[in-house]
Every structure is written in structure tokens, then in C-alpha cells.
Design a protein around this motif. Structure first.
Motif, PDB file in Angstrom:
ATOM      1  N   ALA A 114       0.945  -0.913   0.358  1.00 29.99           N
ATOM      2  CA  ALA A 114      -0.067   0.344  -0.203  1.00 29.99           C
ATOM      3  C   ALA A 114       1.137   1.349  -0.066  1.00 29.99           C
ATOM      4  O   ALA A 114       2.093   1.261   0.129  1.00 29.99           O
ATOM      5  N   GLY A 115       0.183   1.815  -0.605  1.00 29.50           N
ATOM      6  CA  GLY A 115       1.197   3.613  -0.194  1.00 29.50           C
ATOM      7  C   GLY A 115       0.346   4.574  -1.116  1.00 29.50           C
ATOM      8  O   GLY A 115      -0.889   4.940  -1.134  1.00 29.50           O
ATOM      9  N   LEU A 116       1.390   5.896  -0.889  1.00 25.50           N
ATOM     10  CA  LEU A 116       0.644   6.840  -1.055  1.00 25.50           C
ATOM     11  C   LEU A 116       1.586   7.725  -1.997  1.00 25.50           C
ATOM     12  O   LEU A 116       2.869   7.736  -2.112  1.00 25.50           O
ATOM     13  N   GLY A 117       0.985   9.064  -2.749  1.00 27.59           N
ATOM     14  CA  GLY A 117       2.178   9.846  -3.281  1.00 27.59           C
ATOM     15  C   GLY A 117       2.355   9.385  -4.234  1.00 27.59           C
ATOM     16  O   GLY A 117       1.254   9.409  -6.028  1.00 27.59           O
ATOM     17  N   LEU A 118       3.872   9.116  -4.541  1.00 29.94           N
ATOM     18  CA  LEU A 118       3.987   8.328  -6.317  1.00 29.94           C
ATOM     19  C   LEU A 118       2.944   7.606  -7.001  1.00 29.94           C
ATOM     20  O   LEU A 118       2.672   7.906  -8.188  1.00 29.94           O
ATOM     21  N   ASP A 119       3.349   6.336  -6.445  1.00 31.80           N
ATOM     22  CA  ASP A 119       2.738   5.144  -6.652  1.00 31.80           C
ATOM     23  C   ASP A 119       1.565   5.602  -7.179  1.00 31.80           C
ATOM     24  O   ASP A 119       0.993   4.751  -7.802  1.00 31.80           O
ATOM     25  N   ALA A 120       0.391   6.088  -5.981  1.00 32.97           N
ATOM     26  CA  ALA A 120      -1.073   6.104  -6.502  1.00 32.97           C
ATOM     27  C   ALA A 120      -1.410   6.942  -7.645  1.00 32.97           C
ATOM     28  O   ALA A 120      -1.937   6.774  -8.125  1.00 32.97           O
ATOM     29  N   LEU A 134       5.274  15.406  -0.886  1.00 37.64           N
ATOM     30  CA  LEU A 134       4.532  15.239   0.135  1.00 37.64           C
ATOM     31  C   LEU A 134       5.369  15.920   1.272  1.00 37.64           C
ATOM     32  O   LEU A 134       6.584  15.750   1.670  1.00 37.64           O
ATOM     33  N   ARG A 135       3.854  16.058   2.489  1.00 36.10           N
ATOM     34  CA  ARG A 135       5.066  16.814   3.735  1.00 36.10           C
ATOM     35  C   ARG A 135       4.499  15.817   4.824  1.00 36.10           C
ATOM     36  O   ARG A 135       3.486  15.743   4.902  1.00 36.10           O
ATOM     37  N   VAL A 136       5.503  14.899   5.466  1.00 28.37           N
ATOM     38  CA  VAL A 136       5.436  13.630   6.071  1.00 28.37           C
ATOM     39  C   VAL A 136       5.511  13.152   7.672  1.00 28.37           C
ATOM     40  O   VAL A 136       6.899  13.839   7.258  1.00 28.37           O
ATOM     41  N   ALA A 137       4.282  12.639   8.127  1.00 24.93           N
ATOM     42  CA  ALA A 137       5.389  12.529   9.153  1.00 24.93           C
ATOM     43  C   ALA A 137       4.795  10.877   9.757  1.00 24.93           C
ATOM     44  O   ALA A 137       4.015  10.807   9.453  1.00 24.93           O
ATOM     45  N   VAL A 138       5.940  10.533   9.914  1.00 27.90           N
ATOM     46  CA  VAL A 138       5.707   8.930  10.210  1.00 27.90           C
ATOM     47  C   VAL A 138       6.059   8.315  11.976  1.00 27.90           C
ATOM     48  O   VAL A 138       7.520   8.676  12.526  1.00 27.90           O
ATOM     49  N   THR A 186       0.755  10.589   8.475  1.00 22.52           N
ATOM     50  CA  THR A 186       0.282  11.778   9.047  1.00 22.52           C
ATOM     51  C   THR A 186       0.243  12.953   7.994  1.00 22.52           C
ATOM     52  O   THR A 186       1.950  13.047   7.496  1.00 22.52           O
ATOM     53  N   LEU A 187       0.165  13.704   7.024  1.00 21.29           N
ATOM     54  CA  LEU A 187       0.262  14.584   5.334  1.00 21.29           C
ATOM     55  C   LEU A 187      -0.200  15.875   6.011  1.00 21.29           C
ATOM     56  O   LEU A 187      -1.239  16.459   6.805  1.00 21.29           O
ATOM     57  N   ASP A 188       0.209  16.962   5.275  1.00 17.61           N
ATOM     58  CA  ASP A 188       0.456  18.068   5.593  1.00 17.61           C
ATOM     59  C   ASP A 188      -1.088  18.420   4.610  1.00 17.61           C
ATOM     60  O   ASP A 188      -1.852  20.194   4.781  1.00 17.61           O
ATOM     61  N   ARG A 189      -1.361  16.921   3.653  1.00 17.69           N
ATOM     62  CA  ARG A 189      -2.821  17.989   2.294  1.00 17.69           C
ATOM     63  C   ARG A 189      -3.440  16.648   2.175  1.00 17.69           C
ATOM     64  O   ARG A 189      -2.845  15.519   2.238  1.00 17.69           O
ATOM     65  N   SER A 208      -8.168  10.332  -1.320  1.00 18.38           N
ATOM     66  CA  SER A 208      -7.663  10.374  -0.756  1.00 18.38           C
ATOM     67  C   SER A 208      -7.333  10.332   0.828  1.00 18.38           C
ATOM     68  O   SER A 208      -8.964  10.580   1.080  1.00 18.38           O
ATOM     69  N   THR A 209      -6.520  11.239   1.605  1.00 18.94           N
ATOM     70  CA  THR A 209      -6.153  10.999   3.204  1.00 18.94           C
ATOM     71  C   THR A 209      -5.408  11.694   3.537  1.00 18.94           C
ATOM     72  O   THR A 209      -4.290  12.076   2.452  1.00 18.94           O
ATOM     73  N   ARG A 210      -5.392  12.716   4.336  1.00 19.00           N
ATOM     74  CA  ARG A 210      -4.433  12.796   5.024  1.00 19.00           C
ATOM     75  C   ARG A 210      -3.997  12.102   6.381  1.00 19.00           C
ATOM     76  O   ARG A 210      -2.649  12.141   7.035  1.00 19.00           O
ATOM     77  N   ARG A 211      -4.085  10.852   6.698  1.00 19.31           N
ATOM     78  CA  ARG A 211      -3.842   9.969   7.945  1.00 19.31           C
ATOM     79  C   ARG A 211      -3.717   8.443   7.390  1.00 19.31           C
ATOM     80  O   ARG A 211      -4.778   8.036   7.187  1.00 19.31           O
ATOM     81  N   LEU A 212      -3.091   7.768   7.586  1.00 23.50           N
ATOM     82  CA  LEU A 212      -2.805   6.247   7.290  1.00 23.50           C
ATOM     83  C   LEU A 212      -2.571   5.739   8.642  1.00 23.50           C
ATOM     84  O   LEU A 212      -2.047   5.625   9.347  1.00 23.50           O
ATOM     85  N   THR A 213      -2.914   4.513   9.058  1.00 22.11           N
ATOM     86  CA  THR A 213      -2.622   3.767  10.163  1.00 22.11           C
ATOM     87  C   THR A 213      -2.583   2.491   9.957  1.00 22.11           C
ATOM     88  O   THR A 213      -3.631   1.685   9.092  1.00 22.11           O
TER      89      THR A 213
END
Length: 297
Positions: free
Chosen positions: A136-142, A174-178, A259-262, A275-280
Motif C-alpha cells: 500500500a502507499g501514497l504519493g508517486l505510486d498512487a 509530500l510533507r509526511v510525518a511517520v 500524517t500528511l500536510d494535505r 484521498s486522505t491526510r492520515r494512514l494507520t
């Protein structure tokens, strides 16, 4: 003694000749002493979860997922927790779970594995409550998946994804916090974040070289933004299987909060989920009983 019976869940869009496919499956099952299977087709509304659950409710001894990774994932959701094993007949563009566990790509060979007695529990994961078995993923691959048409995939196979990916190399980062397993949050500018239960892509690319589907853990890689130089550095690190290098950050976990900034598009096993701003993301150790080649089980 009653004969064994399988539920065959088929994605009809992957078949060129439905009648020939059914005839082949029946013949192999007959040769192995299995009863006439229960046939179930996926739909655009239900890609396999409901069909797999129906097969389990009907008392089958095995569910065959016949399709791509999306069909396999949906069927996995349908059988998880039932004790009924899942087998894979690979018919998609990527077939990543099948390839990562060493399953054969040919129909007769895959059926022989499916109807054998070698099986083992493998892990799965959940992202925002939805099960996945590959990545699963976000950014380029999505974005890449979102922009790759079915027609292009049929014409070019997995190369279609590479063409789409090149179009997005210059996208805004993306601006991400993990945060992994309750640890401190790490903030990054990234082009993509990918989580995997298995690690190898088509073409032998070791995106997550330490990922194992039976270790009770999930792996993730963050591709850190840095223009063309950053992409080249990250690509080299992946090809050379380096654990840490400028442009790439790896981690292993049982629970990951992103968590993402947008709002950002995200995907799960090849399907864009919105789309989402948070993945758990949470590991599900031993969630799925999978038929395996004898040498792998």
C-alpha cells in the motif's frame, strides 16, 4: 469419503475464453479427484470479498482467487479468519503476491499447487481498516496507478506503470510525518511512501528487500524528495539493496501512523482508494492460510 470441493472466484475481465478456462480447471480438478467447483464471478461492485465469503459459507475446502492482485486481496479479506485456505491462479498485470512467494504463472502448474497439500499462514496488513496482502502507499505510486489505463496495461503489461511513473517524477513532494510502534515522529519531504508485506516488484526490483510475508512485521520505504539527483540516488539504493542512503528511509514495524500536510491519493494492492491526510497501518500476523509450492511451505 466426500470429495473435496473448491470455490473458484474469477475476474471475468481477465479471461479471453471463459469456456476454455472452465474446461481446463474442471479437467485438472477431476484429475486430482476433486468435485465440480462452485463458480463465482467478481463484479465492479464486489471484486471478490463477497464471493469468497459465499464460497466459505457453502462449505468449500478451498477458495481459488483467479485474477490480479486486486482479486487476490478481495478474496483474502473474504476468507481471513475462516480457516479455509486461499490459492492463487495469477491472471493480472503484476501478480505480485504470487511472484513473491514463488507460485508458478502457468494455469496448470498453479492449479497443481492449489490442489496440493502444501500451505502455510502468511501475514497481511490493514490500512485504515482495509486489508492488504502485497503493498500500500501514497504519493508517486498512487498517482501512477490512477493514471495507468486498462487499455495500456493490456497492451504493455507492467511497462505501462513505468511509463506513468516517469510522468510524475517532477510532482510536488509530500510533507509526511511517520511514527512506528509508538516511537517519535519523523518528518520528511517525500515523493512516495510505500508499505509492504512482500518486497519484490516486477522485473526483480527489490523495493523492500527485508520484507517477508511470514515474519509478523510490515516494512516501509520513504522515497525522500530531492529532484532528479534524489531520484537517481534512491533508485541506486533500491537496486543495490542498501538499508539507508540519502534519498531513502526504511523502517519495519507492527503499527505505523502516517500524517500528511494535505489530502493525498493512496492505493492498496494496486487499487486507488481515494484521498486522505492520515494512514494507520497495522500488521496482521498469520492472517491468511495460503497454498504454496511444496518447496516454499
Amino acid at each position: 469419503m466426500p470429495m473435496s470441493r473448491a470455490g473458484v472466484v474469477v475476474n471475468p475481465t481477465k479471461l479471453e475464453d471463459d469456456e476454455a478456462f472452465r474446461k481446463s480447471v474442471r479437467q485438472v480438478m477431476d484429475d486430482h479427484g476433486w468435485d465440480e467447483p462452485l463458480w463465482l464471478e467478481t463484479t465492479s461492485e464486489d471484486p471478490g470479498q463477497g464471493q469468497a465469503k459465499s464460497a466459505v459459507s457453502a462449505g468449500v475446502d478451498l477458495v481459488l482467487a483467479c485474477g490480479g492482485d486486486g482479486t487476490v486481496t478481495a478474496c483474502a479479506e473474504g476468507v481471513t479468519g475462516s480457516g479455509v485456505p486461499l490459492a492463487i491462479i495469477p491472471m493480472g498485470t503484476g501478480n505480485l503476491l504470487a511472484r513473491n512467494v514463488g507460485l508458478p504463472m502457468g494455469l496448470d502448474e498453479a492449479l497443481a499447487v492449489a490442489l496440493g497439500d502444501a500451505q502455510q499462514p502468511i501475514d497481511a496488513g490493514r490500512v485504515n481498516g482495509t486489508l492488504f496482502v502485497v503493498m500500500a502507499g501514497l504519493g508517486l505510486d498512487a498517482r501512477m496507478l490512477s493514471d495507468t489505463s486498462d487499455q495500456l496495461k493490456k497492451r504493455l503489461g507492467w511497462v505501462a506503470y513505468a511509463i506513468s511513473a516517469v510522468r510524475h517524477l517532477g510532482d510536488r513532494p509530500l510533507r509526511v510525518a511517520v511514527s512506528a510502534d509508538g516511537g517519535r515522529r519523523r518528518r520528511m519531504r517525500a515523493n512516495a511512501l510505500i508499505v509492504g508485506n512482500v518486497g519484490w516488484l516486477r522485473g526483480g526490483l527489490p523495493l523492500l528487500p527485508d520484507a517477508r510475508p511470514d515474519d509478523g512485521m510490515l516494512d516501509a520505504v520513504v522515497l525522500i524528495a530531492g529532484g532528479l539527483t534524489g531520484w537517481l540516488t534512491a533508485t541506486a539504493a533500491i537496486l543495490l539493496r542498501r538499508q539507508a542512503q540519502g534519498g531513502i528511509y526504511r523502517l519495519q514495524f507492527t503499527k505505523l501512523v502516517v500524517t500528511l500536510d494535505r489530502e493525498q491519493p493512496w492505493e492498496l494492492d494496486g487499487e486507488v482508494m481515494g484521498s486522505t491526510r492520515r494512514l494507520t497501518v497495522e500488521a496482521q500476523p498469520g492472517a491468511l492460510l495460503l497454498r504454496m509450492p511444496p518447496e516454499s511451505a
